[in-house]
Design a protein around this motif. Structure first.
Motif, PDB file in Angstrom:
ATOM      1  N   ARG A 248      91.888 105.307  -1.961  1.00  0.00           N
ATOM      2  CA  ARG A 248      92.759 104.143  -1.699  1.00  0.00           C
ATOM      3  C   ARG A 248      94.222 104.501  -1.939  1.00  0.00           C
ATOM      4  O   ARG A 248      95.115 104.023  -1.228  1.00  0.00           O
ATOM      5  CB  ARG A 248      92.321 102.931  -2.531  1.00  0.00           C
ATOM      6  CG  ARG A 248      92.589 102.986  -4.015  1.00  0.00           C
ATOM      7  CD  ARG A 248      93.888 102.366  -4.441  1.00  0.00           C
ATOM      8  NE  ARG A 248      94.210 102.733  -5.827  1.00  0.00           N
ATOM      9  CZ  ARG A 248      95.393 102.527  -6.362  1.00  0.00           C
ATOM     10  NH1 ARG A 248      96.377 102.016  -5.669  1.00  0.00           N
ATOM     11  NH2 ARG A 248      95.629 102.888  -7.604  1.00  0.00           N
TER      12      ARG A 248
ATOM     13  N   THR B  23      89.303 102.583   1.808  1.00  0.00           N
ATOM     14  CA  THR B  23      89.446 104.042   1.750  1.00  0.00           C
ATOM     15  C   THR B  23      90.452 104.585   2.754  1.00  0.00           C
ATOM     16  O   THR B  23      90.824 105.747   2.678  1.00  0.00           O
ATOM     17  CB  THR B  23      88.092 104.729   2.028  1.00  0.00           C
ATOM     18  OG1 THR B  23      87.652 104.383   3.360  1.00  0.00           O
ATOM     19  CG2 THR B  23      87.039 104.309   1.009  1.00  0.00           C
TER      20      THR B  23
ATOM     21  N   GLN C  82      81.583 104.498   4.210  1.00  0.00           N
ATOM     22  CA  GLN C  82      82.935 104.820   4.659  1.00  0.00           C
ATOM     23  C   GLN C  82      83.049 106.259   5.149  1.00  0.00           C
ATOM     24  O   GLN C  82      82.579 107.186   4.490  1.00  0.00           O
ATOM     25  CB  GLN C  82      83.917 104.608   3.503  1.00  0.00           C
ATOM     26  CG  GLN C  82      83.948 103.181   2.964  1.00  0.00           C
ATOM     27  CD  GLN C  82      84.689 102.222   3.871  1.00  0.00           C
ATOM     28  OE1 GLN C  82      85.886 102.369   4.104  1.00  0.00           O
ATOM     29  NE2 GLN C  82      83.995 101.217   4.376  1.00  0.00           N
TER      30      GLN C  82
ATOM     31  N   VAL D  48      79.658  98.755  -4.536  1.00  0.00           N
ATOM     32  CA  VAL D  48      80.769  97.886  -4.934  1.00  0.00           C
ATOM     33  C   VAL D  48      80.251  96.474  -5.243  1.00  0.00           C
ATOM     34  O   VAL D  48      80.923  95.470  -5.004  1.00  0.00           O
ATOM     35  CB  VAL D  48      81.900  97.862  -3.871  1.00  0.00           C
ATOM     36  CG1 VAL D  48      82.722  99.124  -3.954  1.00  0.00           C
ATOM     37  CG2 VAL D  48      81.342  97.710  -2.460  1.00  0.00           C
TER      38      VAL D  48
ATOM     39  N   PHE E 156      79.192 103.935  -1.354  1.00  0.00           N
ATOM     40  CA  PHE E 156      79.687 103.377  -2.609  1.00  0.00           C
ATOM     41  C   PHE E 156      78.923 102.109  -2.980  1.00  0.00           C
ATOM     42  O   PHE E 156      78.646 101.273  -2.108  1.00  0.00           O
ATOM     43  CB  PHE E 156      81.172 102.984  -2.501  1.00  0.00           C
ATOM     44  CG  PHE E 156      82.121 104.092  -2.155  1.00  0.00           C
ATOM     45  CD1 PHE E 156      82.906 104.680  -3.133  1.00  0.00           C
ATOM     46  CD2 PHE E 156      82.258 104.518  -0.839  1.00  0.00           C
ATOM     47  CE1 PHE E 156      83.815 105.676  -2.814  1.00  0.00           C
ATOM     48  CE2 PHE E 156      83.166 105.522  -0.505  1.00  0.00           C
ATOM     49  CZ  PHE E 156      83.944 106.103  -1.505  1.00  0.00           C
TER      50      PHE E 156
ATOM     51  N   ARG F 243      86.841 106.571  -5.066  1.00  0.00           N
ATOM     52  CA  ARG F 243      87.315 105.292  -4.511  1.00  0.00           C
ATOM     53  C   ARG F 243      88.799 105.105  -4.815  1.00  0.00           C
ATOM     54  O   ARG F 243      89.569 104.643  -3.967  1.00  0.00           O
ATOM     55  CB  ARG F 243      86.495 104.151  -5.104  1.00  0.00           C
ATOM     56  CG  ARG F 243      86.835 102.757  -4.561  1.00  0.00           C
ATOM     57  CD  ARG F 243      85.786 101.760  -5.032  1.00  0.00           C
ATOM     58  NE  ARG F 243      86.234 100.375  -4.948  1.00  0.00           N
ATOM     59  CZ  ARG F 243      86.158  99.607  -3.879  1.00  0.00           C
ATOM     60  NH1 ARG F 243      85.664 100.107  -2.757  1.00  0.00           N
ATOM     61  NH2 ARG F 243      86.567  98.354  -3.903  1.00  0.00           N
TER      62      ARG F 243
ATOM     63  N   HIS G 283      85.556 112.644  -2.305  1.00  0.00           N
ATOM     64  CA  HIS G 283      86.732 112.220  -1.533  1.00  0.00           C
ATOM     65  C   HIS G 283      86.725 112.876  -0.151  1.00  0.00           C
ATOM     66  O   HIS G 283      86.896 112.196   0.872  1.00  0.00           O
ATOM     67  CB  HIS G 283      87.989 112.617  -2.311  1.00  0.00           C
ATOM     68  CG  HIS G 283      89.286 112.237  -1.659  1.00  0.00           C
ATOM     69  ND1 HIS G 283      90.151 111.310  -2.190  1.00  0.00           N
ATOM     70  CD2 HIS G 283      89.889 112.677  -0.506  1.00  0.00           C
ATOM     71  CE1 HIS G 283      91.209 111.194  -1.420  1.00  0.00           C
ATOM     72  NE2 HIS G 283      91.076 112.015  -0.395  1.00  0.00           N
TER      73      HIS G 283
ATOM     74  N   CYS H 123      79.217 108.267  -3.686  1.00  0.00           N
ATOM     75  CA  CYS H 123      80.587 108.382  -4.196  1.00  0.00           C
ATOM     76  C   CYS H 123      80.828 107.359  -5.296  1.00  0.00           C
ATOM     77  O   CYS H 123      80.328 106.236  -5.238  1.00  0.00           O
ATOM     78  CB  CYS H 123      81.592 108.154  -3.072  1.00  0.00           C
ATOM     79  SG  CYS H 123      81.456 109.308  -1.690  1.00  0.00           S
TER      80      CYS H 123
END
Length: 361
Positions: free
Chosen positions: A234, A192, A149, A51, A49, A230, A39, A225
């Motif tokens: 968020r 994020t 990110q 995704v 990440f 995640r 984080h 991450c």
């Protein structure tokens, strides 16, 4: 049986702790990181990440726009080529079927990115409501999606592609960017609350792109991450999550997402129900604990001894070092600064209503 993304072996190699999520085996965290460390890497340096579990569908043809206007709540009549727009998809009762992103590739081609857990449901709904001259295809298995990110993301991308190919505005994209020799969609988006990019490439290029970003990012403090970071990122950024802050029983107006519902459009699925329901009776709020403890979803919220709602998400937010949550409560029951109580394991602990997002950067 859970599916594996094309990056599965790379996660194992990096020490990813794999868990089942939305029908896929995905890393919740990595051995050299952990949720808090990952984080903070995104907030202070940069994180990477996988995704790829997200779904991608395409509308193409003369009536592609008309279909989007009918099935989605936002207005796409003024969306420019190369731009992205957030939207909701509602049922006839005004409840939220999903939240998604729409990418305008050309005047008659749109790429939609949907939540992984809702992919089958979304595709069925969209197919059911097709009309006119439009070709619809579920292309989810044809993409690897990687999110880069954090504040150092721009430096990494700058080393891998030309300045002309880097999208300049938030919610804009380059459709055929050359990133280190890999052709991909390069998008200024993310989940994020940080500056960052999302990259979409073909499955056969996924491992190459992943390793390229990691290698280039070494000098910028990049970390792999997982799902854990995640979610905390968020939530700290006040971003709603489908199945928590919204579902098929909750309308956009009840969860503070009216900004993506354009009631002036001629018609869309759910519009009449939203009109008939009138002013919403509940709303989404942010709360920050003033007591010790952590609040998860489903905790009862009280004001002046009266139950006014329930939490929808909650965690310890590592960057601000505060325990925070979002909740759906009776509209106008509280305001920013109101002292409230949240029941956790049979015990009421104190909190305060605060503005969303929780992070102020």
């Amino acid at each position: 049986m859970d599916l594996k993304t094309p990056l599965y072996d790379a996660h194992l190699e990096a020490g990813g702790k794999m868990v089942s999520f939305a029908g896929y085996m995905l890393p919740v965290q990595y051995k050299d990181g952990g949720v808090i460390k990952e984080h903070l890497a995104v907030r202070n340096q940069v994180g990477l990440f996988d995704v790829s579990h997200m779904g991608e569908v395409v509308y193409e043809g003369k009536d592609a726009l008309a279909n989007l206007q009918y099935v989605l709540t936002n207005d796409f009549s003024n969306l420019e080529v190369g731009r992205v727009r957030y939207t909701l998809m509602c049922n006839e009762n005004g409840g939220v079927i999903d939240d998604l992103l729409v990418y305008k590739c050309s005047d008659d081609k749109y790429l939609l990115v949907v939540n992984a857990a809702n992919r089958a449901k979304d595709v069925a709904w969209m197919k059911q409501h097709l009309f006119g001259e439009v070709a619809f295809s579920d292309q989810s298995d044809e993409f690897v999606q990687i999110a880069l990110q954090g504040p150092n993301a721009k430096e990494i991308i700058g080393k891998l592609t030309t300045e002309e190919e880097i999208p300049k505005k938030y919610y804009s994209f380059t459709e055929n960017a050359n990133v280190g020799g890999v052709t991909c969609i390069l998008s200024r988006t993310g989940y994020t609350g940080e500056f960052g990019y999302e990259l979409y490439c073909r499955p056969e290029d996924g491992i190459k792109l992943w390793k390229l970003l990691l290698e280039t990012g070494k000098e910028y403090g990049i970390m792999t991450c997982g799902l854990g970071a995640r979610d905390t990122l968020r939530l700290e950024a006040g971003m709603p999550l489908y199945g928590h802050e919204m579902n098929e029983e909750i309308t956009p107006f009840e969860t503070d997402l009216s900004f993506v519902v354009k009631m002036k459009k001629e018609n869309f699925i759910g519009k009449q129900a939203l009109v008939d329901k009138g002013e919403p009776k509940i709303t989404r709020i942010g709360l920050q604990l003033t007591d010790r403890g952590i609040v998860r979803e489903g905790a009862d919220v009280y004001f002046n001894e009266k139950k006014i709602g329930q939490t929808t998400s909650g965690t310890m937010c590592p960057f601000i070092n505060k325990a925070c949550a979002m909740a759906l409560v009776e509209r106008d029951a509280v305001e920013i600064g109101s002292p409230i109580e949240v029941e956790v394991r049979g015990k009421k602990i104190t909190a305060e209503v605060v503005a969303i997002p929780f992070i102020k950067k």
